[in-house]
Design an enzyme around this catalytic site. Structure first.
Site, mmCIF file in Angstrom:
data_model
loop_
_atom_site.group_PDB
_atom_site.id
_atom_site.type_symbol
_atom_site.label_atom_id
_atom_site.label_comp_id
_atom_site.label_asym_id
_atom_site.label_seq_id
_atom_site.Cartn_x
_atom_site.Cartn_y
_atom_site.Cartn_z
ATOM 1 N N SER A 128 0.832 -1.204 0.000
ATOM 2 C CA SER A 128 0.000 0.000 0.000
ATOM 3 C C SER A 128 0.864 1.249 0.000
ATOM 4 O O SER A 128 1.931 1.281 0.602
ATOM 5 C CB SER A 128 -0.916 0.029 1.215
ATOM 6 O OG SER A 128 -1.601 1.268 1.262
ATOM 7 N N LYS A 182 -4.481 -6.917 3.072
ATOM 8 C CA LYS A 182 -4.446 -5.782 2.133
ATOM 9 C C LYS A 182 -5.858 -5.485 1.608
ATOM 10 O O LYS A 182 -6.239 -4.319 1.452
ATOM 11 C CB LYS A 182 -3.493 -6.087 0.961
ATOM 12 C CG LYS A 182 -3.514 -5.026 -0.148
ATOM 13 C CD LYS A 182 -3.095 -3.675 0.367
ATOM 14 C CE LYS A 182 -3.096 -2.479 -0.532
ATOM 15 N NZ LYS A 182 -3.531 -2.456 -1.867
ATOM 16 N N HIS A 185 -7.635 -3.661 4.303
ATOM 17 C CA HIS A 185 -7.046 -2.312 4.301
ATOM 18 C C HIS A 185 -7.792 -1.455 3.265
ATOM 19 O O HIS A 185 -8.196 -0.332 3.530
ATOM 20 C CB HIS A 185 -5.554 -2.433 3.969
ATOM 21 C CG HIS A 185 -4.882 -1.175 3.499
ATOM 22 N ND1 HIS A 185 -5.134 -0.610 2.257
ATOM 23 C CD2 HIS A 185 -3.969 -0.372 4.086
ATOM 24 C CE1 HIS A 185 -4.408 0.483 2.113
ATOM 25 N NE2 HIS A 185 -3.684 0.655 3.215
ATOM 26 N N ASN A 186 -8.001 -2.007 2.085
ATOM 27 C CA ASN A 186 -8.693 -1.258 1.031
ATOM 28 C C ASN A 186 -10.163 -1.032 1.375
ATOM 29 O O ASN A 186 -10.722 0.018 1.050
ATOM 30 C CB ASN A 186 -8.582 -1.985 -0.314
ATOM 31 C CG ASN A 186 -7.209 -1.834 -0.923
ATOM 32 O OD1 ASN A 186 -6.231 -1.602 -0.228
ATOM 33 N ND2 ASN A 186 -7.113 -1.981 -2.226
ATOM 34 N N GLU A 189 -10.174 1.756 3.599
ATOM 35 C CA GLU A 189 -9.851 2.929 2.758
ATOM 36 C C GLU A 189 -11.124 3.464 2.069
ATOM 37 O O GLU A 189 -11.378 4.671 2.075
ATOM 38 C CB GLU A 189 -8.812 2.473 1.740
ATOM 39 C CG GLU A 189 -8.337 3.498 0.746
ATOM 40 C CD GLU A 189 -7.355 2.842 -0.244
ATOM 41 O OE1 GLU A 189 -6.314 2.302 0.194
ATOM 42 O OE2 GLU A 189 -7.621 2.853 -1.458
HETATM 43 P P1 NBP Z 1 -1.803 -2.391 -13.597
HETATM 44 O O1 NBP Z 1 -2.699 -3.016 -12.582
HETATM 45 O O2 NBP Z 1 -2.355 -1.325 -14.465
HETATM 46 O O3 NBP Z 1 -1.203 -3.555 -14.526
HETATM 47 C C1 NBP Z 1 -0.375 -3.253 -15.621
HETATM 48 C C2 NBP Z 1 0.790 -4.210 -15.687
HETATM 49 O O4 NBP Z 1 0.337 -5.561 -15.822
HETATM 50 C C3 NBP Z 1 1.668 -3.920 -16.903
HETATM 51 O O5 NBP Z 1 3.009 -4.144 -16.567
HETATM 52 C C4 NBP Z 1 1.137 -4.933 -17.898
HETATM 53 O O6 NBP Z 1 2.039 -5.240 -18.914
HETATM 54 C C5 NBP Z 1 0.964 -6.120 -16.988
HETATM 55 N N1 NBP Z 1 0.196 -7.208 -17.582
HETATM 56 C C6 NBP Z 1 -1.099 -7.274 -17.965
HETATM 57 BR BR1 NBP Z 1 -2.272 -5.881 -17.878
HETATM 58 N N2 NBP Z 1 -1.460 -8.444 -18.452
HETATM 59 C C7 NBP Z 1 -0.338 -9.188 -18.421
HETATM 60 C C8 NBP Z 1 -0.072 -10.497 -18.787
HETATM 61 N N3 NBP Z 1 -1.014 -11.293 -19.256
HETATM 62 N N4 NBP Z 1 1.196 -10.951 -18.616
HETATM 63 C C9 NBP Z 1 2.153 -10.156 -18.133
HETATM 64 N N5 NBP Z 1 1.956 -8.873 -17.749
HETATM 65 C C10 NBP Z 1 0.713 -8.401 -17.873
HETATM 66 O O7 NBP Z 1 -0.456 -1.840 -12.903
HETATM 67 P P2 NBP Z 1 -0.236 -1.058 -11.531
HETATM 68 O O8 NBP Z 1 -1.214 0.046 -11.358
HETATM 69 O O9 NBP Z 1 1.217 -0.789 -11.472
HETATM 70 O O10 NBP Z 1 -0.591 -2.172 -10.424
HETATM 71 C C11 NBP Z 1 0.085 -3.417 -10.326
HETATM 72 C C12 NBP Z 1 -0.575 -4.230 -9.224
HETATM 73 O O11 NBP Z 1 -0.450 -3.513 -7.975
HETATM 74 C C13 NBP Z 1 -2.079 -4.438 -9.416
HETATM 75 O O12 NBP Z 1 -2.451 -5.683 -8.891
HETATM 76 C C14 NBP Z 1 -2.698 -3.334 -8.589
HETATM 77 O O13 NBP Z 1 -4.009 -3.649 -8.160
HETATM 78 C C15 NBP Z 1 -1.735 -3.269 -7.411
HETATM 79 N N6 NBP Z 1 -1.677 -1.985 -6.717
HETATM 80 C C16 NBP Z 1 -1.761 -0.825 -7.410
HETATM 81 C C17 NBP Z 1 -1.677 0.392 -6.723
HETATM 82 C C18 NBP Z 1 -1.745 1.686 -7.465
HETATM 83 O O14 NBP Z 1 -1.762 2.738 -6.791
HETATM 84 N N7 NBP Z 1 -1.748 1.692 -8.800
HETATM 85 C C19 NBP Z 1 -1.510 0.398 -5.337
HETATM 86 C C20 NBP Z 1 -1.390 -0.811 -4.664
HETATM 87 C C21 NBP Z 1 -1.486 -1.999 -5.369
HETATM 88 P P3 NBP Z 1 1.988 -4.449 -20.333
HETATM 89 O O15 NBP Z 1 2.822 -3.230 -20.147
HETATM 90 O O16 NBP Z 1 2.549 -5.412 -21.283
HETATM 91 O O17 NBP Z 1 0.538 -4.124 -20.610
#
Ligand code: NBP
Length: 468
Positions: A128, A182, A185-186, A189
């Site tokens: 988080s 987690k 937590h959400n 949130e």
């Molecule tokens: P996203 O949740 O938007 O996911 C994008 C990533 O997943 C890219 O690297 C994409 O690759 C990859 N991906 C996908 Br879509 N399908 C794929 C596949 N079949 N094989 C391999 N890679 C694949 O990214 P994020 O916002 O950085 O979040 C990542 C994780 O962390 C998620 O589970 C999210 O819920 C969690 N999270 C996010 C936050 C936040 O603030 N954003 C906070 C806490 C937790 P590509 O570039 O090739 O499309």
């Protein structure tokens, strides 16, 4: 030279986490499905850190020292399974995969089981703090086997946020404990965000305050008991001006709240486990209702004008107390849910540790967490925090203000679902005699579902009316 650890997925979270790990002295191998993203990351953000990009999955795995430790930071759901399947042919027994995304805990259980047959260790890890936290120190909630956690304990505690109570990372518990915590937590949130929004709505509509004034109030409050990250971003949002229109941007944003699922899963888990989390649940529905913009426009016309209650700014103090009340009861409900899940799924979670690692880096960090820890320290069995004079005095002291605010909102026709559900949660739990006796009688009347009595042991059924 081999990398110490690998990161797969270079969207917002993966990029920042990889940089954080590298800046803490580790060599990090990185891989992303789409090569373009990897190239852009290396060109634009890597400035001398030991980050080794790969454009081929086998090359990526080979570039990491054994036993390999690989963090998956990809979109939750099928992408996690897809990337696991791609990695598996190149992994060896004893390697460790860490799913750091917001995966559903049931998926984590299934993956843990599946990978154990291949001799691959697995951690389901909540992270988080958004992109800023990922880069500068998130709150980290790893769950799985202790053996797996020990393999990455050093790196995780180094990259985590730090408070006077230590790094915001702990071994949360067995199996999917990390992802469960987690998820809750959400859920908390969602409830706190909705609660802040309800207070904001009263300030702008009843008190007719503009965004800058509202921002000043939130900023002032946050110097005191609240000390909350979500309140901090709220006053920053209130002060953010849209360059094009020179108006506060928040006033130009469409009132349709999105969601990715963790709030809904929290409500579902609570319903499955039979734990009352009404404030958390209605926060999800509030987002759902916000989506019906067309209907809301239409129905608002049929309903007619809402007349705001006539009150002055002396209620601002009541609004602050209402927010504290809601925040406290949101944590109360979330902790209770974690406790019941820990028993049901043998997670073996230490609630005090959970509160400790939420103190820094994470989205729900707030001064209130110290108060909650004090309550729990005195009595670790006080799983919803309410069974103590300290807690009861806290909520009772706020109650007159809370009731005033609720009544102002009702009178004005403004929805305050979290506030009202927090009040009813408190009133229900502190009520010795609920009208559930009547519900039992009704159930027995139409369905012969039986009931218990207060004056003798046993299970009873009566013929409430003659069946001809
Ligand atoms: P996203 O949740 O938007 O996911 C994008 C990533 O997943 C890219 O690297 C994409 O690759 C990859 N991906 C996908 Br879509 N399908 C794929 C596949 N079949 N094989 C391999 N890679 C694949 O990214 P994020 O916002 O950085 O979040 C990542 C994780 O962390 C998620 O589970 C999210 O819920 C969690 N999270 C996010 C936050 C936040 O603030 N954003 C906070 C806490 C937790 P590509 O570039 O090739 O499309």
């Amino acid at each position: 030279m081999k990398a110490n650890i690998g990161v797969v997925g270079l969207a917002v979270m993966g990029q920042n986490l990889a940089l954080n790990i590298a800046r803490n002295g580790y060599a990090v191998a990185v891989y992303n499905r789409t090569a373009e993203r990897t190239k852009k990351f290396v060109e634009e953000r890597v400035k001398g850190e030991k980050i080794f990009p790969s454009f081929d999955i086998q090359h990526f795995v080979d570039s990491i020292e054994k036993p390999r430790k690989i963090i998956l930071m990809v979109k939750a759901g099928s992408p996690v399974d897809e990337i696991i399947e791609e990695l598996l042919p190149y992994l060896e027994k004893g390697d460790l995969l860490i799913d750091a995304g917001n995966s559903h805990y049931a998926d984590t259980n299934e993956r843990l089981e599946r990978l154990s047959h291949h001799g691959i260790l697995y951690l389901g890890m909540g992270v988080s703090g958004g992109e800023y936290g990922a880069l500068h120190g998130p709150s980290i909630m790893p769950g799985g086997s202790l053996e797996a956690y020990k393999m990455v304990q050093d790196v995780l505690t180094k990259i985590a946020a730090k408070t006077e109570d230590g790094p915001c990372c702990t071994y949360v518990g067995n199996g999917s404990a990390g992802h469960f915590v987690k998820m809750v937590h959400n859920g908390i949130e969602y409830s706190i965000m909705q609660s802040i929004s309800e207070i904001y709505d009263i300030m702008r509509k009843v008190l007719k305050m503009n965004s800058a004034e509202i921002g000043r109030v939130f900023e002032e409050w946050n110097k005191g008991e609240l000390g909350s990250f979500l309140v901090e971003i709220t006053y920053k949002i209130m002060n953010y001006m849209d360059e094009e229109t020179n108006r506060p941007l928040v006033e130009l944003i469409l009132d349709k709240a999105e969601q990715k699922g963790t709030g809904k899963w929290t409500a579902q888990a609570a319903l499955d486990l039979g734990v009352p989390t009404p404030s958390l649940n209605v926060a999800v529905f509030a987002r759902t209702i916000s989506h019906f913009k067309e209907q809301r426009i239409q129905l608002s016309k049929i309903f007619g004008e809402k007349k705001m209650a006539h009150v002055d700014k002396s209620i601002v103090k009541d609004l602050e107390k209402s927010l504290l009340f809601n925040m406290f009861l949101s944590f109360s409900q979330g902790l209770w849910l974690i406790h019941e899940a820990s028993n049901a799924y043998n997670y073996n979670i230490d609630l005090l540790e959970v509160l400790r690692i939420w103190k820094g880096g994470c989205i729900i960090r707030a001064k209130l967490l110290d108060f909650l820890r004090n309550i729990l320290k005195d009595n670790p069995q006080n799983i919803n925090l309410l069974a103590s004079d300290l807690a009861m005095n806290f909520v009772k002291e706020k109650l007159p203000s809370v009731l005033r605010v609720s009544s102002i909102a009702r009178e004005s026709g403004l929805p305050t679902p979290v506030l009202n559900n927090s009040i009813d949660y408190l009133f229900s739990l502190t009520e010795e005699n609920l009208p559930a006796n009547l519900i039992q009688a009704q159930r027995d009347f139409f369905g012969a579902h039986t009931f218990e009595r207060i004056d003798k042991e046993g299970t009873f059924h009566v013929e409430w009316q003659e069946l001809e």
